[in-house]
Motif scaffolding. Structure first.
Motif, PDB file in Angstrom:
ATOM      1  N   MET A 310      31.022   8.256  32.680  1.00 55.73           N
ATOM      2  CA  MET A 310      31.170   8.766  31.317  1.00 55.73           C
ATOM      3  C   MET A 310      31.357   7.595  30.363  1.00 55.73           C
ATOM      4  O   MET A 310      31.968   6.591  30.731  1.00 55.73           O
ATOM      5  N   LEU A 311      30.801   7.728  29.168  1.00 61.07           N
ATOM      6  CA  LEU A 311      31.096   6.773  28.101  1.00 61.07           C
ATOM      7  C   LEU A 311      31.879   7.514  27.022  1.00 61.07           C
ATOM      8  O   LEU A 311      31.709   8.724  26.847  1.00 61.07           O
ATOM      9  N   ASN A 312      32.697   6.781  26.306  1.00 62.22           N
ATOM     10  CA  ASN A 312      33.452   7.359  25.197  1.00 62.22           C
ATOM     11  C   ASN A 312      33.089   6.585  23.941  1.00 62.22           C
ATOM     12  O   ASN A 312      33.227   5.360  23.909  1.00 62.22           O
ATOM     13  N   SER A 313      32.572   7.304  22.944  1.00 57.67           N
ATOM     14  CA  SER A 313      32.138   6.627  21.715  1.00 57.67           C
ATOM     15  C   SER A 313      33.042   7.007  20.559  1.00 57.67           C
ATOM     16  O   SER A 313      33.467   8.158  20.440  1.00 57.67           O
ATOM     17  N   GLY A 314      33.305   6.045  19.694  1.00 51.77           N
ATOM     18  CA  GLY A 314      34.122   6.327  18.519  1.00 51.77           C
ATOM     19  C   GLY A 314      34.014   5.222  17.510  1.00 51.77           C
ATOM     20  O   GLY A 314      33.210   4.296  17.666  1.00 51.77           O
ATOM     21  N   ALA A 315      34.828   5.310  16.468  1.00 57.93           N
ATOM     22  CA  ALA A 315      34.920   4.344  15.370  1.00 57.93           C
ATOM     23  C   ALA A 315      33.878   4.594  14.291  1.00 57.93           C
ATOM     24  O   ALA A 315      33.932   4.001  13.221  1.00 57.93           O
ATOM     25  N   ARG A 329      17.799   9.193  29.303  1.00 59.90           N
ATOM     26  CA  ARG A 329      17.356   7.933  29.895  1.00 59.90           C
ATOM     27  C   ARG A 329      18.173   7.520  31.113  1.00 59.90           C
ATOM     28  O   ARG A 329      17.598   7.159  32.139  1.00 59.90           O
ATOM     29  N   ILE A 330      19.497   7.512  31.002  1.00 60.36           N
ATOM     30  CA  ILE A 330      20.273   6.968  32.140  1.00 60.36           C
ATOM     31  C   ILE A 330      21.192   8.001  32.799  1.00 60.36           C
ATOM     32  O   ILE A 330      21.967   7.658  33.682  1.00 60.36           O
ATOM     33  N   LYS A 331      21.097   9.233  32.328  1.00 55.49           N
ATOM     34  CA  LYS A 331      21.887  10.337  32.921  1.00 55.49           C
ATOM     35  C   LYS A 331      23.389  10.071  32.861  1.00 55.49           C
ATOM     36  O   LYS A 331      24.145  10.454  33.759  1.00 55.49           O
ATOM     37  N   VAL A 332      23.814   9.363  31.831  1.00 56.99           N
ATOM     38  CA  VAL A 332      25.246   9.150  31.650  1.00 56.99           C
ATOM     39  C   VAL A 332      25.696   9.946  30.428  1.00 56.99           C
ATOM     40  O   VAL A 332      25.143   9.791  29.347  1.00 56.99           O
ATOM     41  N   PRO A 333      26.688  10.832  30.620  1.00 57.56           N
ATOM     42  CA  PRO A 333      27.183  11.584  29.477  1.00 57.56           C
ATOM     43  C   PRO A 333      28.007  10.701  28.536  1.00 57.56           C
ATOM     44  O   PRO A 333      28.665   9.757  28.991  1.00 57.56           O
ATOM     45  N   VAL A 334      27.968  11.031  27.256  1.00 56.54           N
ATOM     46  CA  VAL A 334      28.820  10.303  26.316  1.00 56.54           C
ATOM     47  C   VAL A 334      29.595  11.320  25.501  1.00 56.54           C
ATOM     48  O   VAL A 334      29.035  12.289  25.008  1.00 56.54           O
ATOM     49  N   LYS A 335      30.916  11.111  25.451  1.00 57.30           N
ATOM     50  CA  LYS A 335      31.752  12.002  24.652  1.00 57.30           C
ATOM     51  C   LYS A 335      32.321  11.214  23.477  1.00 57.30           C
ATOM     52  O   LYS A 335      32.234   9.983  23.466  1.00 57.30           O
ATOM     53  N   GLN A 336      32.883  11.930  22.513  1.00 60.56           N
ATOM     54  CA  GLN A 336      33.429  11.240  21.340  1.00 60.56           C
ATOM     55  C   GLN A 336      34.948  11.265  21.295  1.00 60.56           C
ATOM     56  O   GLN A 336      35.580  12.194  21.803  1.00 60.56           O
TER      57      GLN A 336
END
Ligand code: 4UW
Length: 548
Positions: A310-315, A329-336
């Motif tokens: 999992m990736l976590n995106s913010g800012a 593309r890379i089958k990795v989920p990203v949450k905020q």
């Protein structure tokens, strides 16, 4: 009615960061667990190493400079596995850490050192020259500049931090007593809703609370002892420790949970991918432009990124298109996640299991908080309607340093903090941020205070008046600063004047504050009767110009 967090309330002990991180009874990982590893050299530090070096450095600070409670230590450096020891060593000695962007120019650094009242500065060789010039301006003596990292100055003029921590005879120095709710742990800089950067006073309790609040939301699912990951999770720490996102979410939270943290000093997409592959990274905190690169850059396909869960995106805002493109593309989920320097920072994060069903939301509220969206008339708006987000909780800062007016404008009498961000809630606990009422511009997650750039630009000999606004550039997944300029009488606006202004400013500010959106010439800067720049009108004007 203000919304309450859906998480059950958690207990927040009234203790300082040292006790919280190093004296806890419920730690469930061993002393010899490797916690920090350098992404390039592979040099690593165990939990016990960090504790020892931090207490030695703290004792050294007291022995060498008679460090007193409340003394401020500036830290002007890229990420290093030594930053934690310096940071928590300063806390051991009762001090306050004020981290600064290593890309700052002399004047930007001098401003922060002076404003925070720093007594000494920790830096690294690449920043030494600028550090010395800034210290000279504010009167910090040369012998109070401490070098961190492997490189030392050849003449041995400057103390290396290991020499500070190896001062003999320092064992008698005890840890300073901390009043967690009142004593400051950090002074980070944020422009808040308006004006120039201000010192955000974060107490020990703020950071303890936020670390536990984030852990409550993340740990049950991302626990480090999960099946299939015999060595546990590992986090890639490339977000800067000088910014609140890297400082609390990456550094404090992963240390508290005993998650191995691979530290990168400098980001580029290829090194990032190589590092994920080499260290089998399972989780990373990112910003939207990194999500963009991961979904587009050709080099990404050369690496095995399958360990990332999992990736976590913010800012800054993350679009649905980017979330989808990355997963495809890379089958990795990203949450905020969402938050601000003034809230320590995390107030909201998307629960892992909701990453896909609530794309676009910044998440649900972390425990122990209440929040409401407010109209311009300061009345609470109903669920589903748009307003400014106000938040209350144990993570809300104490105020802006030496700035009673700024503090009064940001905090209400009953403890709510006015975020300056606009959005709505959907009635199921999901919060959305759609706009800002504050001036702030975010370039790749970094703050660009327009008032600071305007303050510099008006002193340019060809500029009569100026306003800086942010403009979103989809192809970079970020806002960029753009200046509307009214030139002085007798000056003809031209591409060469635009270039001159952009270069002139670039020499005065850190890289992220450059006018990447360019300069546009205008006959008048729109202002209210009280002289306030009407940025909304300029944004509308720009939109109309770009659509032509
Ligand atoms: N969507 C839209 C977002 C978002 C956002 C922040 O420099 P500061 O003061 O602080 C930060 C903090 C980032 C952050 C906090 C908590 C967290 O979990 C996390 O992980 C994902 C990141 O950047 O800037 C604060 C301002 O940044 C904008 C918003 O305008 C806010 O007031 N911002 N997160 N997800 N905008």
């Amino acid at each position: 009615m203000p919304a309450k967090s859906k998480y059950p309330p958690i207990d927040i002990p009234n203790i300082g960061l040292w006790d919280f991180l190093f004296e806890r009874k419920d730690r469930d990982f061993p002393d010899d667990k490797v916690i920090f590893a350098d992404a390039v050299t592979n040099r690593s530090l165990t939990y016990a190493n960090v504790k020892q070096t931090a207490s030695d450095f703290g004792k050294g600070l007291r022995a060498v400079w008679d460090w007193q409670k409340g003394d401020v230590l500036g830290v002007y450096s890229a990420n290093s596995i030594e930053t934690p020891g310096v940071t928590w060593g300063c806390h051991f000695a009762g001090g306050i850490v004020s981290p600064a962007n290593p890309g700052y120019t002399v004047h930007e650094l001098a401003f922060q050192l002076k404003d925070s009242g720093a007594k000494a500065l920790v830096t690294q060789m690449p920043q030494l020259e600028i550090a010395l010039q800034a210290c000279k301006i504010v009167g910090i003596p040369e012998n109070r500049v401490i070098l961190m990292g492997d490189a030392r100055d050849k003449e041995g003029r400057f103390k290396h931090w290991t020499s500070v921590r190896n001062i003999s005879g320092t064992q008698r120095y005890r840890r300073a007593k901390v009043d967690a709710a009142n004593d400051l742990a950090f002074l980070v800089y944020s422009s808040g809703t308006t004006g120039k950067p201000k010192g955000v006073m974060l107490t020990h309790r703020n950071i303890v609370a936020n670390t536990l609040m984030i852990t409550a939301a993340e740990a049950p699912i991302s626990g480090h002892a999960r099946e299939g990951y015999p060595e546990g999770d590992s986090i890639l720490a490339f977000l800067p420790f000088f910014h609140i996102y890297g400082l609390t979410v990456v550094l404090h939270q992963s240390f508290y949970r005993g998650v191995k943290t691979v530290v990168m000093a400098k980001f580029d997409i290829e090194s990032w991918c190589a590092c994920v592959q080499q260290h089998k990274i399972t989780f990373a905190y990112v910003v939207p432009p990194v999500v963009l690169q991961l979904s587009k850059h050709p080099c990404v396909s050369k690496y095995d990124l399958s360990t990332v869960r999992m990736l976590n995106s913010g800012a800054a805002p993350l679009t649905k298109e980017l979330v989808d493109a990355l997963y495809e593309r890379i089958k990795v989920p990203v949450k905020q996640g969402y938050g601000l320097s003034e809230t320590s920072p995390t107030t909201h994060t998307q629960p892992w299991e909701l990453w896909r069903s609530t794309i676009g939301a910044v998440g649900t509220m972390l425990p122990n908080q209440t929040a409401k969206y407010m109209s311009a008339e300061e009345k609470e708006v109903p669920v589903g309607e748009v307003g400014e987000l106000w938040i209350k909780g144990p993570n809300i800062f104490k105020g802006y340093l030496n700035n009673a007016e700024g503090t009064k404008n940001a905090l209400t009498d009953d403890g709510y903090f006015k975020t300056g961000d606009v959005g709505y809630q959907d009635g199921e606990g999901n919060f959305f941020i759609t706009d800002r009422v504050k001036e702030l511009i975010k370039y790749k997650g970094f703050q660009v205070p327009p008032a600071e750039l305007e303050g510099l630009l008006v002193s340019h000999p060809k500029i009569d008046d100026v306003a800086v606004i942010g403009v979103y550039r989809e192809e970079q997944a970020t806002e960029v600063p753009l200046a509307y300029v009214k030139v002085r009488d007798g000056i003809t606006a031209s591409p060469s004047v635009e270039k001159e202004i952009m270069e002139w400013l670039a020499a005065k500010v850190a890289n992220h504050k450059r006018l990447r959106g360019g300069v546009r010439f205008t006959d008048e800067i729109p202002k209210s009767a009280s002289g306030k720049i009407l940025r909304r009108l300029l944004k509308d004007k720009l939109k109309a110009e770009e659509e032509k």
